[in-house]
Design a protein around this motif. Sequence first.
Motif, PDB file in Angstrom:
ATOM      1  N   SER A   1       0.825  -1.057  -0.004  1.00  0.00           N
ATOM      2  CA  SER A   1       0.089  -0.060  -0.083  1.00  0.00           C
ATOM      3  C   SER A   1       0.950   1.419   0.114  1.00  0.00           C
ATOM      4  O   SER A   1       0.469   2.155  -0.623  1.00  0.00           O
ATOM      5  CB  SER A   1      -0.803  -0.065   1.195  1.00  0.00           C
ATOM      6  OG  SER A   1      -1.925  -1.027   1.191  1.00  0.00           O
ATOM      7  N   VAL A   2       1.874   1.257   0.850  1.00  0.00           N
ATOM      8  CA  VAL A   2       2.622   2.396   0.795  1.00  0.00           C
ATOM      9  C   VAL A   2       3.557   2.731  -0.458  1.00  0.00           C
ATOM     10  O   VAL A   2       3.581   3.735  -0.844  1.00  0.00           O
ATOM     11  CB  VAL A   2       3.687   2.227   1.992  1.00  0.00           C
ATOM     12  CG1 VAL A   2       4.973   3.334   1.814  1.00  0.00           C
ATOM     13  CG2 VAL A   2       2.992   2.363   3.422  1.00  0.00           C
ATOM     14  N   THR A   3       4.074   1.588  -0.957  1.00  0.00           N
ATOM     15  CA  THR A   3       4.625   1.860  -2.449  1.00  0.00           C
ATOM     16  C   THR A   3       3.836   2.556  -3.174  1.00  0.00           C
ATOM     17  O   THR A   3       4.079   3.138  -4.153  1.00  0.00           O
ATOM     18  CB  THR A   3       5.151   0.376  -2.717  1.00  0.00           C
ATOM     19  OG1 THR A   3       5.992  -0.140  -1.736  1.00  0.00           O
ATOM     20  CG2 THR A   3       5.905   0.615  -4.079  1.00  0.00           C
ATOM     21  N   SER A   4       2.634   1.710  -3.561  1.00  0.00           N
ATOM     22  CA  SER A   4       1.553   2.188  -4.685  1.00  0.00           C
ATOM     23  C   SER A   4       1.096   3.646  -4.247  1.00  0.00           C
ATOM     24  O   SER A   4       0.853   4.409  -5.103  1.00  0.00           O
ATOM     25  CB  SER A   4       0.371   1.149  -4.726  1.00  0.00           C
ATOM     26  OG  SER A   4      -0.042   1.023  -3.306  1.00  0.00           O
ATOM     27  N   LEU A   5       0.956   3.823  -3.085  1.00  0.00           N
ATOM     28  CA  LEU A   5       0.170   5.140  -2.818  1.00  0.00           C
ATOM     29  C   LEU A   5       1.418   6.249  -3.023  1.00  0.00           C
ATOM     30  O   LEU A   5       1.115   7.496  -3.579  1.00  0.00           O
ATOM     31  CB  LEU A   5      -0.123   5.330  -1.310  1.00  0.00           C
ATOM     32  CG  LEU A   5      -1.184   4.320  -0.594  1.00  0.00           C
ATOM     33  CD1 LEU A   5      -1.488   4.465   0.734  1.00  0.00           C
ATOM     34  CD2 LEU A   5      -2.583   5.212  -1.502  1.00  0.00           C
TER      35      LEU A   5
END
Length: 392
Positions: free
Chosen positions: A88-92
């Motif tokens: 989630s952090v990477t994509s966000l």
Amino acid sequence: GCARDWDGLTCWPRATFGEVVKIPCPRFFEEFTSFLQRNCTQEEYWSEPFPPYTIACGFDEGSSKGPEDQKSYYSAFWRVYTAGYAASVTSLITALIVFAAFRKFHCTRNYIHMHLFVSFILRAVAVFTKDAVLFADETMDHCLMSTVACKAAVAFFQFSILANFFWLLIEGIYLQTLLLLTFVSNKKFVWWFVFTGWGAPTAVMFAWVLTRIHQQNTGCWDDDENGVVLWIIKGPILLTVLINFIIFINVIRILVHKLKSQEGGGSHSSHFVRLAKSTLLLIPLFGVHYIVFAFFPESTGLEARLYIELGLGSFQGFVVALLYCFSNAEVQTELKKQLCKWQYQEYLTFSHKHGALSRETSPVNYVTQLTLLDKISPKRRTSVLQDGVTTV
């Protein structure tokens, strides 16, 4: 008397000689209605819990998982939600860079999306921080752990959850505003959205922290709460979910009416429908489960909570980035244009360098260079002068 004791499962408070302490079963046992007792003996040692955990807390060794199996079970969940929050952090962060890098995406709608992205990033960071502070050391005495760092980690975690729900509410409100108002003043609304999305969670957390300090300043503030302290956090979240559910129903009604009457117009109608699809998917996906569990004790449906809140919940940020950024047709078109532009620039650079190299190594250019060198050669000039003198 007997000092405060952590037996690996439960924290037993300080007791005087001969006192019998009675506490409920730990919350990770499914049977939470029974109680455990320990006696502070004459030698000032704690007696063994009675009845034992296996009996008092509904723990059947023959049919249930043993302690090591339970530990492995929860470790598997830890790996799942850690991978989910990392994805989630990477994509966000990638989605934030896309929206910030392209000037075409600088609008109120995407500004709201970016704030929602930040709230999910904060939630993931808060989970990692809480795990690092509270659960990094398995031998930690949780009875004695009541530091400022662990309380701040729990408070930050609660704030990130509040911010998530408030920004989901802002998404729903903005969608309804677009559907109801033909002309929307972006500058007029955007600051109100920012103030509500971050200001309301801050105010709620300020009230919760003060209440914990003055009324329930125990442990790391991650223990079971009662009464008013519990609903300072759960009340506003439940309110945002209920409002979003009302918006959800109202938006469906408005969209059906607009599609039937064709009042929206071609491009505006398609814009509203695209935004509605994303928001209407987010509202039930990230809100309804909270209504289901909000009115039940923390021990009710523990495995279901783990699957939904830790398993599926950790991938919420990835789903948000996918819906609002990567699956957006405008974003895909702009990224393709930029990719083609970079490829064309690389082609021009390569062609320029290749052409210059070809000219430098061609035979014609080599002969031309020799001719120029021959013309400006000092030896040639001297011989010409000498021939002139002899002729004279």
